[in-house]
Design a protein around this motif. Structure first.
Motif, PDB file in Angstrom:
ATOM      1  N   THR A  55       0.888  -1.125  -0.129  1.00  0.00           N
ATOM      2  CA  THR A  55      -0.087   0.109   0.181  1.00  0.00           C
ATOM      3  C   THR A  55       0.928   1.237   0.072  1.00  0.00           C
ATOM      4  O   THR A  55       0.676   2.230  -0.781  1.00  0.00           O
ATOM      5  CB  THR A  55      -0.953   0.049   1.328  1.00  0.00           C
ATOM      6  N   ILE A  56       1.975   1.264   0.875  1.00  0.00           N
ATOM      7  CA  ILE A  56       2.798   2.361   0.927  1.00  0.00           C
ATOM      8  C   ILE A  56       3.481   2.514  -0.597  1.00  0.00           C
ATOM      9  O   ILE A  56       3.552   3.762  -1.140  1.00  0.00           O
ATOM     10  CB  ILE A  56       3.781   2.072   1.942  1.00  0.00           C
ATOM     11  N   ALA A  57       4.037   1.399  -1.000  1.00  0.00           N
ATOM     12  CA  ALA A  57       4.546   1.639  -2.442  1.00  0.00           C
ATOM     13  C   ALA A  57       3.599   2.152  -3.460  1.00  0.00           C
ATOM     14  O   ALA A  57       3.873   2.955  -4.309  1.00  0.00           O
ATOM     15  CB  ALA A  57       5.059   0.232  -2.942  1.00  0.00           C
ATOM     16  N   ALA A  58       2.401   1.607  -3.437  1.00  0.00           N
ATOM     17  CA  ALA A  58       1.377   2.020  -4.265  1.00  0.00           C
ATOM     18  C   ALA A  58       1.086   3.492  -4.218  1.00  0.00           C
ATOM     19  O   ALA A  58       0.783   4.142  -5.218  1.00  0.00           O
ATOM     20  CB  ALA A  58       0.197   0.970  -4.184  1.00  0.00           C
ATOM     21  N   ARG A  59       0.619   3.931  -2.863  1.00  0.00           N
ATOM     22  CA  ARG A  59       0.510   5.456  -2.973  1.00  0.00           C
ATOM     23  C   ARG A  59       1.565   6.413  -3.512  1.00  0.00           C
ATOM     24  O   ARG A  59       1.364   7.419  -4.155  1.00  0.00           O
ATOM     25  CB  ARG A  59       0.639   5.567  -1.243  1.00  0.00           C
ATOM     26  N   GLN A  60       2.989   5.934  -3.329  1.00  0.00           N
ATOM     27  CA  GLN A  60       4.167   6.832  -3.638  1.00  0.00           C
ATOM     28  C   GLN A  60       3.948   6.612  -5.262  1.00  0.00           C
ATOM     29  O   GLN A  60       4.288   7.661  -5.776  1.00  0.00           O
ATOM     30  CB  GLN A  60       5.357   5.934  -3.216  1.00  0.00           C
ATOM     31  N   ALA A  61       3.743   5.680  -5.814  1.00  0.00           N
ATOM     32  CA  ALA A  61       3.773   5.557  -7.407  1.00  0.00           C
ATOM     33  C   ALA A  61       2.603   6.220  -7.797  1.00  0.00           C
ATOM     34  O   ALA A  61       2.711   6.764  -8.704  1.00  0.00           O
ATOM     35  CB  ALA A  61       3.513   3.988  -7.823  1.00  0.00           C
ATOM     36  N   ILE A  62       1.474   6.256  -7.059  1.00  0.00           N
ATOM     37  CA  ILE A  62       0.311   7.164  -7.728  1.00  0.00           C
ATOM     38  C   ILE A  62       0.609   8.769  -7.541  1.00  0.00           C
ATOM     39  O   ILE A  62       0.319   9.220  -8.480  1.00  0.00           O
ATOM     40  CB  ILE A  62      -1.165   6.840  -6.979  1.00  0.00           C
ATOM     41  N   ASN A  63       1.206   8.967  -6.534  1.00  0.00           N
ATOM     42  CA  ASN A  63       1.492  10.445  -6.266  1.00  0.00           C
ATOM     43  C   ASN A  63       2.848  10.838  -7.164  1.00  0.00           C
ATOM     44  O   ASN A  63       2.524  11.661  -7.973  1.00  0.00           O
ATOM     45  CB  ASN A  63       2.314  10.457  -4.827  1.00  0.00           C
ATOM     46  N   HIS A  64       3.648   9.797  -7.514  1.00  0.00           N
ATOM     47  CA  HIS A  64       4.897  10.191  -8.495  1.00  0.00           C
ATOM     48  C   HIS A  64       4.079  10.475  -9.712  1.00  0.00           C
ATOM     49  O   HIS A  64       4.584  11.014 -10.512  1.00  0.00           O
ATOM     50  CB  HIS A  64       5.951   9.126  -8.595  1.00  0.00           C
ATOM     51  N   ALA A  65       3.120   9.455 -10.002  1.00  0.00           N
ATOM     52  CA  ALA A  65       2.325   9.707 -11.373  1.00  0.00           C
ATOM     53  C   ALA A  65       1.627  11.092 -11.452  1.00  0.00           C
ATOM     54  O   ALA A  65       0.819  11.266 -12.534  1.00  0.00           O
ATOM     55  CB  ALA A  65       1.769   8.504 -11.705  1.00  0.00           C
ATOM     56  N   GLY A  66       1.276  11.752 -10.314  1.00  0.00           N
ATOM     57  CA  GLY A  66       0.467  12.755 -10.521  1.00  0.00           C
ATOM     58  C   GLY A  66      -1.157  12.582 -10.412  1.00  0.00           C
ATOM     59  O   GLY A  66      -1.924  13.250 -11.048  1.00  0.00           O
ATOM     60  N   LEU A  67      -1.342  11.254  -9.968  1.00  0.00           N
ATOM     61  CA  LEU A  67      -2.584  11.014 -10.092  1.00  0.00           C
ATOM     62  C   LEU A  67      -3.495  10.618  -8.812  1.00  0.00           C
ATOM     63  O   LEU A  67      -2.547  10.825  -7.893  1.00  0.00           O
ATOM     64  CB  LEU A  67      -2.864   9.567 -10.836  1.00  0.00           C
ATOM     65  N   SER A  68      -4.778  10.237  -8.748  1.00  0.00           N
ATOM     66  CA  SER A  68      -5.416   9.971  -7.342  1.00  0.00           C
ATOM     67  C   SER A  68      -5.732   8.481  -7.356  1.00  0.00           C
ATOM     68  O   SER A  68      -5.778   7.994  -8.687  1.00  0.00           O
ATOM     69  CB  SER A  68      -6.123  10.937  -7.255  1.00  0.00           C
ATOM     70  N   PRO A  69      -5.777   7.736  -6.202  1.00  0.00           N
ATOM     71  CA  PRO A  69      -6.322   6.643  -6.135  1.00  0.00           C
ATOM     72  C   PRO A  69      -7.565   6.200  -7.452  1.00  0.00           C
ATOM     73  O   PRO A  69      -7.533   4.892  -8.076  1.00  0.00           O
ATOM     74  CB  PRO A  69      -6.662   6.232  -4.980  1.00  0.00           C
ATOM     75  N   ASN A  70      -8.488   7.000  -7.474  1.00  0.00           N
ATOM     76  CA  ASN A  70      -9.420   6.725  -8.004  1.00  0.00           C
ATOM     77  C   ASN A  70      -9.271   6.683  -9.678  1.00  0.00           C
ATOM     78  O   ASN A  70     -10.374   6.261 -10.398  1.00  0.00           O
ATOM     79  CB  ASN A  70     -10.825   7.819  -7.725  1.00  0.00           C
ATOM     80  N   ASP A  71      -8.348   7.089 -10.020  1.00  0.00           N
ATOM     81  CA  ASP A  71      -7.844   6.957 -11.629  1.00  0.00           C
ATOM     82  C   ASP A  71      -7.374   5.436 -11.744  1.00  0.00           C
ATOM     83  O   ASP A  71      -7.352   5.142 -13.053  1.00  0.00           O
ATOM     84  CB  ASP A  71      -6.473   7.841 -11.876  1.00  0.00           C
ATOM     85  N   ILE A  72      -7.016   4.606 -10.974  1.00  0.00           N
ATOM     86  CA  ILE A  72      -6.557   3.275 -10.849  1.00  0.00           C
ATOM     87  C   ILE A  72      -8.016   2.569 -11.269  1.00  0.00           C
ATOM     88  O   ILE A  72      -8.754   2.335 -10.524  1.00  0.00           O
ATOM     89  CB  ILE A  72      -6.160   2.759  -9.834  1.00  0.00           C
TER      90      ILE A  72
END
Ligand code: UT7
Length: 315
Positions: A55-72
């Motif tokens: 979950t931590i890795a995923a949050r970081q990756a989503i932030n790095h991509a400039g997206l929010s979780p709901n884009d996944i």
């Protein structure tokens, strides 16, 4: 449609265990481990779980991509050490991220798991079934090694890495090819002593180390040759090679046979040991600040099964 890698993240347990901090009763030494494997330390989960690291890795990756979780709209999580027998660890991560749409599932190809997961997510994107996928490799192998077997327990570590893939049209970057393979003849060469349907225990890791070593070198070499032939490329066209990190001697032998200059190979096994499905995304996280300018990046894996595979990403 192309799958472009637009974000990466990682997570490690708090506890770092250096070679010389291993229990004396194990009968090993920093010298033996460094010389034979290149490993200097590994991270060991205590309160952390596979899903909490993922979950931590995923949050970081989503932030790095400039997206929010709901884009996944798709989560593919590679692990052989999931939180529960069921549900899938991917679903636990989905819940932690607050995502309620799309699909989330696990893939178990052990050390090849990340390339398997990447291949699935890439295929979903290319088929138009996903617009934005989270691909995670997360493991807590320290929970399934036999801590009195020096020939295996010193080799593994815990951690998680994640990447975000986004569907983009006519874009120069992204996954150019991905191939996965397996040969079940070798199931007993790297296997746990138990499982749900056999002993109803988790079991621990056993390995015929020398055979696995030889097979890993062989498959890295043949997969890399196949990648070059498929793309009509030579080593000069490849900018970065990220092999699964199981043993620095496997990587160096492969590089020697495939004539890959050392500066083109990413090696980080000294820091993390063998983190199974997490090793390739942990390496991708290390180069994330250069995404967009790295060039042709070859990923290679080999693991229990035996399983193996490769991917070529324009990063
Ligand atoms: O992710 C994919 C899965 N994993 C791999 O790809 C791992 C593949 N295999 C390997 O990396 C190597 O085979 C190992 C690191 C597991 C072992 O290295 P090796 O050079 O193949 O050693 P070996 O198994 O031939 O053992 C040599 C000696 C043995 O002692 P004797 O019989 O010669 O007296 C082992 O008992 O080294 C001994 N040994 C150790 N000594 C100190 C094995 N493990 C240790 C240890 N510390 N941790």
């Amino acid at each position: 449609m192309n799958s472009v890698l637009i974000g990466a993240g990682m997570a490690l347990p708090r506890k770092c265990l250096k070679n010389d901090e291993l229990p004396k009763e194990l009968g090993t030494s920093d010298e033996w481990i460094v010389q034979r494997t290149g490993i200097k330390q590994r991270y060991i989960a205590e309160e952390e779980t596979t899903s909490s690291l993922a979950t931590i890795a995923a949050r970081q990756a989503i932030n790095h991509a400039g997206l929010s979780p709901n884009d996944i709209d798709l989560i593919v999580l590679a692990t052989a050490t999931g939180d529960y027998t069921f549900p899938a660890t991917a679903v636990v991560v989905q819940k932690e991220l607050g995502i309620t749409n799309g699909a989330a599932f696990d893939v178990n190809a052990v050390c090849s798991g990340f390339i398997y997961a990447l291949d699935i997510a890439d295929s979903y994107i290319k088929l138009g079934k996903s617009k934005c996928a989270l691909v995670i490799g997360a493991e807590t192998f320290s929970r399934i090694v036999n801590w009195s077997d020096r020939s295996t327990c010193v080799l593994f570590g815990d951690g998680a890495g994640a990447v975000v893939l986004q569907a983009r049209n006519n874009y120069g970057l992204g996954i150019q090819s991905c191939r996965i393979y397996s040969d079940g003849t070798y199931t007993d060469h790297l296997i746990t002593t138990g499982g749900i349907s056999t002993t109803q225990t988790v079991g621990y890791v056993t390995m015929q180390g020398r055979e696995v070593f030889k097979f890993a070198v062989e498959k890295f070499v043949s997969a890399f040759e196949e990648l070059l032939n498929y793309h009509k490329m030579s080593i000069n066209d490849i900018d970065l090679v990220i092999p699964h990190q199981a043993n620095v001697r496997i990587i160096k032998k492969f590089a020697e046979i495939a004539k890959i200059p050392e500066e083109k190979i990413l090696i980080n096994i000294d820091k993390y040991a063998n983190t199974s499905a997490a090793s390739i995304p942990l390496a991708l996280n290390e180069v994330k600040n250069k995404f967009g300018s790295i060039g042709n990046t070859a990923l290679l894996s080999m693991g229990s099964g035996f399983t193996w595979g490769y991917a070529l990403i324009r990063l």
